[in-house]
Design an enzyme around this catalytic site. Structure first.
Site, PDB file in Angstrom:
ATOM      1  CG  HIS A   1      20.060  31.794  40.414  1.00 19.34           C
ATOM      2  ND1 HIS A   1      18.828  31.224  40.180  1.00 19.34           N
ATOM      3  CD2 HIS A   1      20.719  30.955  41.256  1.00 19.34           C
ATOM      4  CE1 HIS A   1      18.739  30.089  40.863  1.00 19.34           C
ATOM      5  NE2 HIS A   1      19.869  29.898  41.517  1.00 19.34           N
TER       6      HIS A   1
ATOM      7  CB  THR B   1      -0.954  -0.004   1.219  1.00 14.46           C
ATOM      8  OG1 THR B   1      -1.972   0.985   1.033  1.00 14.46           O
ATOM      9  CG2 THR B   1      -0.206   0.282   2.518  1.00 14.46           C
ATOM     10  CB  THR B   2       0.009   4.803  -0.596  1.00 15.39           C
ATOM     11  OG1 THR B   2      -0.639   4.637  -1.861  1.00 15.39           O
ATOM     12  CG2 THR B   2       0.717   6.145  -0.551  1.00 15.39           C
TER      13      THR B   2
ATOM     14  CG  ASN C   1      25.416  43.257  15.906  1.00 10.67           C
ATOM     15  OD1 ASN C   1      25.781  43.873  16.900  1.00 10.67           O
ATOM     16  ND2 ASN C   1      24.587  43.753  15.006  1.00 10.67           N
TER      17      ASN C   1
ATOM     18  CB  SER D   1      25.055  48.156  12.964  1.00 12.36           C
ATOM     19  OG  SER D   1      24.095  49.191  12.864  1.00 12.36           O
TER      20      SER D   1
END
Length: 478
Positions: free
Chosen positions: A156, A108-109, A287, A279
């Site tokens: 943190h 089957t497919t 960057n 930029s």
């Protein structure tokens, strides 16, 4: 030619895609994989006397995507509402002497599409493993080079204790090694085809169905399932989830480099490429454009997992409402992941700028407070750990509020009179002497035995010979 998807865009495609992965999940390769499955099925059926040998030879002769018109297949797919029938009709039409009648005999497919998809995944698997191992190698070199380079460890988002840059990188290497182990462990589970017929019972292939399936899949380098997986999509989910996990790790690495490049920290920078512009308006900008992209790609990879999870909620024995989701989401996930892996490997090949002097100066930003744990533990034998913590915590807060250095606050506090000499405090407050066993753990990561993940060149050759169940392990010293 008007591509609108970002992975095929002439403007964006170079960033969001990689040629190798795009080729694996291209229309041409997908259809060729379908044809490969049909060819292998016919060859097996001929060997078993189920169809004429001349039919299998004729199907093999014409089962080339180069002989098909993909645009026409797309148009006919819309007309018929069926993804595979146009290809089957075209293949039948190419066969001489009516031998095309034996195409797609008893299957089957979904058998063809799923088995073809696994063949595509296997092609991509080897590239993923190769890229991951390349990234791992570059990172391990970096970890060993900087295993003694002191820097601030942050918890943190705040200065915590000293560590070394090499140890930070070794943690990434160790995580990547676990991904490589997962790829090794999953290989045999994922590389399984499916030729079980309309509802998975092999009825169309007759009493010899299990042998037809096994021999056909073996010739393709795949294993045979114990039962149909038309509606059981865990193999697809596992392959996708492995990529999501690896992409999340590399996205985390990219985010770390991004934040370490912040002007206020400036401890690690991307290597600068010739002609790179940060930029359009601020000429001074440098960057982190590559880690920007890697971070974005890691999220795009993860996003496809949501769709693929939806695709796993199959109803009954087969279900197009969810299966069709995979056709869009899985190739996209692999292509994004391939781009991510290529960009990360390229970034590391170009080399990161590790700014050791800045790392050292950042260790002094808190005026010695980063060594509060060391002072507390040195004081603990005199008064007990809890009491020492209370005293040092109190002095540390006073020092911060008054804006005085930790050393002076400790020496000037009457509660600690006679506990530490000035020289002893100077030694305790040397951040380069309190990195624990960081360097030793870098060596542990570098020298451990690790699996050679399935899917590399040697494994791929073995797979085509039907030896996919064999795992290769190697101890690799660095």
């Amino acid at each position: 030619d008007m591509p609108s998807h970002i992975t095929e865009s002439r403007i964006h495609g170079g960033a969001y895609s990689s040629p190798e992965f795009a080729a694996i999940f291209s229309d041409a390769n997908q259809v060729q994989k379908w044809l490969d499955v049909e060819t292998a099925l016919a060859a097996t059926q001929a060997q078993m006397g189920l169809i004429p040998h001349e039919a299998a030879r004729e199907i093999a002769r014409v089962a080339s995507v180069e002989l098909l018109d993909l645009d026409a297949l797309g148009r006919e797919g819309l007309e018929t509402g069926h993804i595979l029938v146009p290809t089957l009709r075209a293949l039948q039409g190419l066969c001489a002497d009516g031998l095309g009648e034996y195409v797609h005999y008893g299957v089957t497919t979904q058998d063809i599409l799923d088995t073809g998809l696994i063949l595509q995944i296997r092609d991509a698997w080897g590239l993923v493993v190769q890229r991951l191992r390349g990234i791992r190698g570059h990172l391990l070199t970096l970890a060993l080079r900087h295993k003694h380079t002191p820097m601030v460890a942050r918890t943190h988002g705040q200065h915590a204790l000293p560590t070394t840059f090499g140890y930070k990188v070794a943690v990434w290497v160790d995580e990547i090694d676990r991904h490589l182990e997962r790829f090794e462990e999953a290989y045999a589970r994922v590389m399984v085809g499916n030729l079980t017929g309309a509802v998975g019972t092999l009825a169309g292939l007759g009493p010899q169905g299990l042998e037809v399936q096994r021999r056909t899949l073996e010739s393709l380098g795949l294993s045979a399932p114990l039962s149909s997986w038309h509606s059981a999509r865990d193999r697809i989910l596992e392959a996708a989830w492995l990529l999501v996990q690896a992409s999340a790790t590399l996205g985390r690495v990219a985010n770390e480099i991004y934040h370490l490049q912040r002007t206020e920290i400036d401890e690690v920078r991307e290597g600068r490429r010739a002609g790179q512009v940060g930029s359009s308006t601020m000429p001074h900008k440098q960057n982190p454009s590559t880690v920007d992209l890697i971070s974005a790609l890691s999220r795009l990879v993860r996003a496809q997992m949501v769709a693929l999870t939806d695709a796993a909620f199959q109803m009954h024995e087969r279900d197009g409402t969810t299966w069709r989701i995979e056709w869009a989401a899985l190739p996209e996930l692999f292509i994004y992941a391939g781009a991510l892996l290529a960009r990360m490997e390229g970034l590391l090949q170009a080399g990161l700028q590790v700014r050791e002097a800045r790392m050292r100066s950042n260790l002094d930003l808190l005026g010695g407070l980063i060594l509060s744990e060391r002072v507390m533990l040195a004081l603990a034998p005199r008064c007990g750990k809890q009491t020492a913590h209370h005293l040092v915590h109190d002095i540390a807060l006073q020092a911060q509020d008054a804006g005085v250095c930790f050393r002076d606050a400790l020496l000037g506090d009457p509660r600690l009179r006679g506990c530490f000499s000035a020289q002893t405090l100077d030694d305790l407050l040397d951040p380069t002497a309190y990195t624990g066993l960081a360097a030793e753990m870098v060596d542990l990561v570098a020298t451990k035995a690790r699996p050679r993940a399935s899917g590399d060149g040697a494994e791929a050759v073995m797979a085509t010979q039907g030896n996919t169940s064999q795992s290769l392990y190697a101890t690799e010293g660095m």
